[in-house]
Motif scaffolding. Structure first.
Motif: not given
Ligand SMILES: [Cu+2]
Length: 254
Positions: A158-160, A229, A234, A237-238
């Protein structure tokens, strides 16, 4: 020309640079292909046995062949010096500062990708191959204080969007290759080495992580996902991941 090449969408800041190089190389190859393709029937006719009953031991003379060879060499050197080397230098030298980047460890193994985020403390917790089990693929040691807030996922990165990403890439067993085609990123993952890889994803979406080295019988299914995202999504999610890592509150006596 990009559309003819059937390239995947360009989803990172440096993708355009790689694509431009790819287009130039293909133009050169097209010219060489047409040139050689025309040259072949030409020599078949010109040097046919009927017209040359006796073999020539001196060979053909002419400046054209030599100057063409020199021109091709010059174009190839220019591609290397002005495009390939500078592009590669940025990938292996101009790393983003850890303070502004999303730092994540990616560990490859037969046949999956394990991701480890250092958590709010910014420190990666200890991992140990001896601790690897079916539900702890990366072998994280949760008794290590640095590991308590580490987020660990399998096959899902997952990454911004629009923020540099610094991946520390390694492997637990054989050589794999971290292939993010949409980001124009490819780097071998080698056991015993931690190799930094960086890029800036600039398109929200779901993309694929492909293993680009034939790494064993299950290579075909070594497929992960990379989700880009918005910064807010993000963060959501984090935070949710962090919440899950918090120890359950001890029930208080009524
Ligand atoms: Cu692999």
């Amino acid at each position: 020309m990009l559309n003819w090449l059937g390239m995947p969408p360009a989803a990172s800041a440096h993708a355009g640079e790689i694509d431009q190089m790819m287009v130039l190389v293909h133009w050169l190859m097209l010219v060489l292909f047409v040139g050689w393709g025309a040259f072949f029937p030409y020599v078949l006719v010109k040097f046919r046995a009927g017209a040359n009953p006796k073999a020539s031991y001196t060979g053909a003379h002419g400046k054209f062949a030599k100057s063409t060879e020199v021109a091709v060499a010059i174009i190839e050197i220019a591609l290397l010096v002005f495009y390939a080397i500078p592009a590669w230098a940025t990938r292996v030298k101009a790393f983003p500062a850890e303070s502004e980047a999303v730092v994540v460890r990616v560990v490859a193994h037969q046949f999956a990708w394990e991701m480890q985020y250092p958590g709010p403390d910014g420190k990666f917790g200890r991992t140990d191959p001896k601790l690897v089990t079916a539900d702890n693929n990366i072998g994280i040691d949760r008794t290590d204080p640095n590991a308590k807030d580490d987020i660990v996922t399998t096959n899902q990165l997952m990454l911004p969007v629009d923020r540099p990403v610094l991946v520390h890439l390694s492997s637990q067993d054989v050589i794999h290759s971290f292939g993010l085609y949409d980001m124009r990123v490819k780097q071998d993952a080698i056991p015993g080495m931690s190799i930094p890889v960086w890029f800036i994803p600039n398109r929200v979406g779901e993309y694929e992580i492909a293993c680009s080295q034939l790494c064993g019988l299950g290579h075909f299914r070594m497929r992960g996902f990379i989700t880009i995202q918005s910064a807010a999504d993000y963060q959501k999610w984090y935070d949710a991941q962090q919440k899950e890592l918090q120890p359950a509150p001890t029930p208080t006596a009524p």
